[in-house]
Design a protein around this motif. Structure first.
Motif, PDB file in Angstrom:
ATOM      1  N   ALA A   1     -16.250  84.819  52.994  1.00 47.03           N
ATOM      2  CA  ALA A   1     -17.375  84.339  53.794  1.00 47.03           C
ATOM      3  C   ALA A   1     -18.297  85.497  54.134  1.00 47.03           C
ATOM      4  N   GLY A   2     -17.701  86.665  54.393  1.00 45.53           N
ATOM      5  CA  GLY A   2     -18.501  87.818  54.789  1.00 45.53           C
ATOM      6  C   GLY A   2     -19.350  88.355  53.650  1.00 45.53           C
ATOM      7  N   MET A   3     -18.827  88.272  52.414  1.00 43.91           N
ATOM      8  CA  MET A   3     -19.599  88.853  51.309  1.00 43.91           C
ATOM      9  C   MET A   3     -20.112  87.793  50.338  1.00 43.91           C
ATOM     10  N   GLU A   4     -20.088  86.530  50.769  1.00 40.38           N
ATOM     11  CA  GLU A   4     -20.586  85.422  49.947  1.00 40.38           C
ATOM     12  C   GLU A   4     -19.951  85.461  48.564  1.00 40.38           C
ATOM     13  N   ALA A   5     -18.629  85.521  48.555  1.00 45.47           N
ATOM     14  CA  ALA A   5     -17.910  85.593  47.290  1.00 45.47           C
ATOM     15  C   ALA A   5     -17.262  84.239  46.989  1.00 45.47           C
ATOM     16  N   TYR A   6     -16.926  84.037  45.723  1.00 46.52           N
ATOM     17  CA  TYR A   6     -16.104  82.888  45.339  1.00 46.52           C
ATOM     18  C   TYR A   6     -14.652  83.200  45.646  1.00 46.52           C
ATOM     19  N   ALA A   7     -13.850  82.147  45.829  1.00 45.50           N
ATOM     20  CA  ALA A   7     -12.414  82.357  46.066  1.00 45.50           C
ATOM     21  C   ALA A   7     -11.666  81.077  45.717  1.00 45.50           C
TER      22      ALA A   7
ATOM     23  N   ALA B   1     -11.569  98.652  36.863  1.00 42.01           N
ATOM     24  CA  ALA B   1     -12.317  98.520  38.113  1.00 42.01           C
ATOM     25  C   ALA B   1     -13.579  97.706  37.846  1.00 42.01           C
ATOM     26  N   GLN B   2     -13.631  96.529  38.451  1.00 40.49           N
ATOM     27  CA  GLN B   2     -14.807  95.701  38.280  1.00 40.49           C
ATOM     28  C   GLN B   2     -15.348  95.390  39.667  1.00 40.49           C
ATOM     29  N   ALA B   3     -16.590  95.710  39.881  1.00 37.44           N
ATOM     30  CA  ALA B   3     -17.147  95.607  41.232  1.00 37.44           C
ATOM     31  C   ALA B   3     -17.104  94.173  41.739  1.00 37.44           C
ATOM     32  N   TRP B   4     -17.186  93.202  40.848  1.00 40.06           N
ATOM     33  CA  TRP B   4     -17.291  91.816  41.331  1.00 40.06           C
ATOM     34  C   TRP B   4     -15.940  91.207  41.682  1.00 40.06           C
ATOM     35  N   TYR B   5     -14.839  91.785  41.191  1.00 39.29           N
ATOM     36  CA  TYR B   5     -13.513  91.200  41.429  1.00 39.29           C
ATOM     37  C   TYR B   5     -12.808  92.001  42.504  1.00 39.29           C
ATOM     38  N   ARG B   6     -12.655  91.386  43.671  1.00 46.87           N
ATOM     39  CA  ARG B   6     -12.106  92.116  44.820  1.00 46.87           C
ATOM     40  C   ARG B   6     -10.722  91.583  45.172  1.00 46.87           C
ATOM     41  N   GLU B   7      -9.725  92.417  45.044  1.00 49.05           N
ATOM     42  CA  GLU B   7      -8.383  92.026  45.479  1.00 49.05           C
ATOM     43  C   GLU B   7      -8.207  92.429  46.939  1.00 49.05           C
ATOM     44  N   THR B   8      -8.025  91.434  47.807  1.00 42.02           N
ATOM     45  CA  THR B   8      -7.939  91.747  49.232  1.00 42.02           C
ATOM     46  C   THR B   8      -6.537  92.192  49.629  1.00 42.02           C
ATOM     47  N   GLY B   9      -5.539  91.746  48.893  1.00 38.93           N
ATOM     48  CA  GLY B   9      -4.167  92.086  49.270  1.00 38.93           C
ATOM     49  C   GLY B   9      -3.736  91.448  50.574  1.00 38.93           C
ATOM     50  N   GLN B  10      -4.423  90.390  50.980  1.00 43.59           N
ATOM     51  CA  GLN B  10      -4.116  89.777  52.270  1.00 43.59           C
ATOM     52  C   GLN B  10      -3.878  88.277  52.124  1.00 43.59           C
ATOM     53  N   GLY B  11      -3.582  87.660  53.260  1.00 39.55           N
ATOM     54  CA  GLY B  11      -3.293  86.235  53.273  1.00 39.55           C
ATOM     55  C   GLY B  11      -4.527  85.394  52.952  1.00 39.55           C
ATOM     56  N   MET B  12      -4.306  84.085  52.834  1.00 41.71           N
ATOM     57  CA  MET B  12      -5.393  83.172  52.458  1.00 41.71           C
ATOM     58  C   MET B  12      -6.533  83.228  53.463  1.00 41.71           C
TER      59      MET B  12
ATOM     60  N   ALA C   1     -21.353  85.774  35.199  1.00 38.57           N
ATOM     61  CA  ALA C   1     -22.435  86.096  36.135  1.00 38.57           C
ATOM     62  C   ALA C   1     -22.137  87.384  36.896  1.00 38.57           C
ATOM     63  N   GLY C   2     -20.872  87.823  36.834  1.00 40.91           N
ATOM     64  CA  GLY C   2     -20.481  88.996  37.626  1.00 40.91           C
ATOM     65  C   GLY C   2     -20.616  88.713  39.107  1.00 40.91           C
ATOM     66  N   ALA C   3     -20.444  87.438  39.474  1.00 40.11           N
ATOM     67  CA  ALA C   3     -20.571  87.066  40.888  1.00 40.11           C
ATOM     68  C   ALA C   3     -19.322  87.528  41.626  1.00 40.11           C
ATOM     69  N   PRO C   4     -19.463  87.965  42.874  1.00 38.02           N
ATOM     70  CA  PRO C   4     -18.291  88.461  43.606  1.00 38.02           C
ATOM     71  C   PRO C   4     -17.210  87.392  43.745  1.00 38.02           C
ATOM     72  N   PHE C   5     -15.961  87.803  43.512  1.00 34.87           N
ATOM     73  CA  PHE C   5     -14.823  86.899  43.614  1.00 34.87           C
ATOM     74  C   PHE C   5     -13.749  87.593  44.446  1.00 34.87           C
ATOM     75  N   ALA C   6     -13.283  86.913  45.504  1.00 38.78           N
ATOM     76  CA  ALA C   6     -12.248  87.497  46.367  1.00 38.78           C
ATOM     77  C   ALA C   6     -10.892  86.930  45.979  1.00 38.78           C
ATOM     78  N   SER C   7     -10.032  87.812  45.481  1.00 42.50           N
ATOM     79  CA  SER C   7      -8.690  87.400  45.059  1.00 42.50           C
ATOM     80  C   SER C   7      -7.683  87.798  46.123  1.00 42.50           C
ATOM     81  N   ARG C   8      -6.638  86.951  46.307  1.00 43.92           N
ATOM     82  CA  ARG C   8      -5.580  87.322  47.245  1.00 43.92           C
ATOM     83  C   ARG C   8      -4.948  88.659  46.860  1.00 43.92           C
ATOM     84  N   GLY C   9      -4.623  88.802  45.588  1.00 47.50           N
ATOM     85  CA  GLY C   9      -4.035  90.057  45.120  1.00 47.50           C
ATOM     86  C   GLY C   9      -2.739  90.409  45.818  1.00 47.50           C
ATOM     87  N   ASP C  10      -1.990  89.398  46.293  1.00 44.43           N
ATOM     88  CA  ASP C  10      -0.802  89.701  47.103  1.00 44.43           C
ATOM     89  C   ASP C  10       0.457  89.029  46.567  1.00 44.43           C
TER      90      ASP C  10
END
Lengths: 247, 248, 274
Positions: free
Chosen positions: C188-194, C169-180, C137-146
């Motif tokens: 929550a801010g970008m209505e992403a899966y996690a 680089a995929q717009a829907w997969y976001r590595e935050t590099g931060q804690g849980m 679906a290319g739905a936004p997904f927030a990954s810890r990436g840490d």
């Protein structure tokens, strides 16, 4: 201190105020331009020497060279023994009380605390600052600030007092109180070397006149003679108000 | 976010009612940041004054570096200090990692360039004004440093407050070298970060407001003390000595 | 009186757990390198006071990502390691940084996402299928990436799903590099899966539009282990006290305390020390 500069006592054992301030081969350039060039100069011992000249003639620079604030490129300056003081056109008072400003000068001069405090109190009351000792020095009027700067300069009993237009920005009343201090200092044996732009002041106070033109000595002699009839072209031009620095 | 005012009031109430945990955090924050500022001032102010009065070779380069270091990233400082203080690091045997001492050291490293650079620029102006007069009175350049520090105290207090603001608001360095350990190294900013990561955004924001309030109080307190302290002192103490009124 | 009972209970608990004789001198504090999930859920606040009361040993917790916790412990900056990435923990012991690894407790990961579930994850049969639905679906997904335990688990699930997001680089997969918690705030801010551990999720205060959209696959199992940092490698380690903590945590007293802990009224950690 530049090795080329020697401040030496010319008459060891003699009375300080009888010694001459003597200069040889003094050169100072700034920005690639020769600002001061004096082969030979001796100032009359004691009394008041007035340094005159057009704007940019090098008067202030000469004063700073003589006092040692600016080092010459070459030349020697031989000063009589004793402390020197200087007062500037704009008084530089510390951001402290009237009392502390005098105390500071005496402290640097190496005077002990008790004697210092006694002298400062005595000086302040003699000159009418007794009730304002604790006031911030910078809250005084411009004239009072300059008077305090004068008192501070004189507090260390200097052998030579350099004055760079000390009354240039003062009103007539303040000017005359400064002049009174200058006269009394000269009477007590301090050699005064003063830059002024006011020929009237030079006439009133000067014993000797030194006319500078483009960093060189144009004329030197007793004040009365200079004002009666200057011998140099620059001296005549100065007195009739047509002496400018040609570009 | 409609709960914010309520959260703020409850955070404020926790402080005013003397909640032990929160008070301990506030006090530790102040201890660490004030301690860091005292150390940074002791190093930075004389350094700034020295740069203002002297012309050592490479002075421009030193000043440029100092100005650049004002923007030192806290995380980098924290990391560098962690590597030093870690038990596997050269200073490991001191056992300073995860202690308030380590946090003070980290913030002092951050704040020293700020205080030094601001002191330098403030005292340079003062030195321009004083240089000829002090030299005429017979004071050497190095001897002028205490004079400049004393007479430039108003500007130096501002420099110290700028440093304090940086220290108290900083989270990256204290988090790494302090570890945000409950009842040991937890300060306001790391608490705010923790509450944010728990999703307690209102509480985090309320604690942030309390932090701002505390920083404001410190500034007010210092400016009051600074105003009194800026009045000339010294000889006034001696018997008939002059009364010292407030200076600018 | 209550204190006395607690003391008796403590002593009996200690005996039951096979504690060595009471510690000789004043017990020293121990530093535990652990993960954000244990701290953010409130577990430590819930169980540590009991341990300290029973043994007199203060416990100081540094809560960072599992990857960082393991590195800190390898540097000797801690006495005990309590994290959730079994292969890495075993490698840690293997490399001689730690002594024996013991299971402590488990919970599970859950997939959270916007309530409207635009990618249709709720219908997935298993966890890899759920992730495939997000990717397709290319739905936004927030990954810890840490490099945390949760991040490692997430990467393993993507691999099982035959996907390799984040490689390009995929717009829907976001590595935050931060804690849980920070990652959940972003989701929550970008209505992403996690992907999150359940304990953090239940205790989390800023769920916004997010709900649990997938849970229950055995692949989402999340095991926590505890290791004493090797005192031969790092002589500073407070081994005696650290071992006491491990014995307590894996013994009946600690296991009971874990089971009794509630976050927002729910049990979020399940003791399973062998």
């Amino acid at each position: 201190m530049n090795a080329a500069v020697r401040h030496e006592a010319l008459t060891p054992g003699g009375e300080a105020f009888r010694a001459r301030l003597r200069v040889r081969g003094l050169r100072k350039s700034a920005g690639g331009v020769l600002r001061i060039s004096i082969d030979e100069l001796g100032l009359a011992p004691g009394g008041v020497t007035m340094v005159l000249g057009a704007n940019g003639a090098g008067k202030s620079l000469l004063l700073r060279l003589l006092h040692g604030l600016v080092l010459p490129d070459e030349g020697t300056i031989a000063a009589p023994p004793g402390v020197q003081s200087m007062v500037f056109q704009r008084p530089v008072l510390l951001r402290r009380s009237v009392f502390a400003n005098l105390d500071f000068a005496l402290k640097i001069a190496g005077i002990g605390r008790a004697e210092r405090h006694r002298s400062v109190r005595e000086l302040l009351s003699r000159h009418g600052f007794g009730d304002r000792a604790g006031q911030p020095a910078r809250s005084l009027s411009g004239g009072e600030q300059q008077r305090l700067a004068m008192i501070r300069a004189l507090s260390v009993s200097p052998a030579i007092l350099f004055l760079d237009e000390p009354s240039a920005s003062l009103d007539p009343a303040a000017t005359s109180s400064i002049e009174a201090l200058i006269r009394s200092a000269a009477r007590q044996g301090t050699k005064v070397v003063m830059v002024t732009h006011d020929p009237g002041q030079a006439r009133r106070l000067g014993d000797e006149v030194l006319l500078l033109h483009r960093g060189r000595i144009a004329e030197q002699g007793p004040a009365a003679e200079f004002f009666a009839g200057p011998v140099s072209g620059a001296g005549r031009a100065y007195l009739d108000g047509s002496l400018y620095l040609d570009p | 976010m409609q709960d914010f005012s309520q959260s703020f009031l409850s955070a404020l109430w926790l402080i005013l009612s003397g909640d032990g945990d929160l008070w301990a955090i506030v006090i530790l924050s102040l201890q660490v940041s004030l301690g860091a500022v005292v150390i940074a001032a002791a190093i930075g102010m004389p350094l700034g004054a020295w740069l203002a009065v002297s012309r050592p070779p490479g002075r421009r380069a030193i000043i440029t570096v100092l100005n650049a270091l004002m923007g030192l990233p806290p995380v980098v400082v924290g990391l560098a200090l962690y590597l030093l203080l870690s038990r596997a690091g050269p200073l490991g045997p001191l056992e300073l990692l995860y202690t308030p001492t380590a946090m003070i050291a980290a913030q002092a490293v951050l704040v020293t360039p700020i205080i030094a650079a601001l002191s330098r620029s403030a005292l340079e102006g003062l030195w321009d004004e004083y240089a000829e007069q002090l030299t005429s009175l017979g004071q050497s350049r190095l001897g002028a440093i205490p004079t400049l520090i004393r007479d430039g105290r108003a500007a130096l207090i501002t420099a110290a407050l700028a440093g304090f603001g940086r220290a108290i608001a900083e989270v990256g360095a204290v988090l790494i070298v302090g570890g945000n350990i409950n009842h040991a190294t937890r300060v306001m900013t790391t608490t705010i970060a923790l509450e944010t990561s728990k999703g307690n955004l209102d509480l985090a924001l309320a604690l942030g407001s309390v932090l701002i309030l505390i920083a404001l109080l410190v500034n007010v307190a210092v400016s009051i003390v600074g105003r009194d302290g800026a009045s000339p002192s010294g000889p006034s103490a001696s018997g008939t000595g002059p009364q010292m009124a407030g200076a600018r | 009186m209550i204190k006395l009972i607690a003391l008796c209970a403590g002593v009996s608990g200690a005996l039951a757990a096979g504690l060595p004789a009471p510690l000789a001198a004043e017990p020293r504090a121990i530093t535990v390198q652990s993960t954000t999930s244990t701290q953010n859920s409130g577990l430590f606040d819930g169980i540590l006071p009991q341990f300290t009361q029973e043994t007199g040993i203060p416990v100081r917790v540094v809560a960072v990502g599992t990857g960082q916790a393991i590195r800190n412990a390898a540097n000797g900056d801690g006495d005990v390691l309590l994290v959730h990435a079994k292969p890495d923990e075993e490698a840690f012991v293997e490399a001689g940084f730690g002594l024996e690894r013991r299971d402590v407790m488990y919970n599970d990961f859950v997939l959270v996402g916007p309530g409207d579930d635009s990618a249709g994850v709720r219908a997935a049969v298993d966890a890899p299928a759920a992730l495939q639905a997000i990717a397709q679906a290319g739905a936004p997904f927030a990954s810890r990436g840490d490099d945390s335990g949760t991040h490692k688990a997430e990467r393993a699930l993507w691999a099982a799903a035959g996907e390799e997001p984040g490689r390009a680089a995929q717009a829907w997969y976001r590595e935050t590099g931060q804690g849980m918690g920070a990652t959940l705030n972003i989701a929550a801010g970008m209505e992403a899966y996690a992907l999150t551990d359940r304990a953090t999720w239940i205790a989390f205060g800023n769920k916004g539009p997010l709900e649990i959209v997938f849970e229950g696959d055995p692949a989402l199992f999340n095991q926590y282990g505890v290791i004493l940092v090797n005192p031969e490698r790092h002589p500073f380690v407070h081994a005696e006290e650290g071992q006491a903590f491990i014995d307590w945590l894996t013994g009946p007293r600690g296991q009971a305390a874990i089971a009794a802990f509630r976050a927002n009224g729910e049990q979020v950690f399940f003791p399973n020390a062998g």
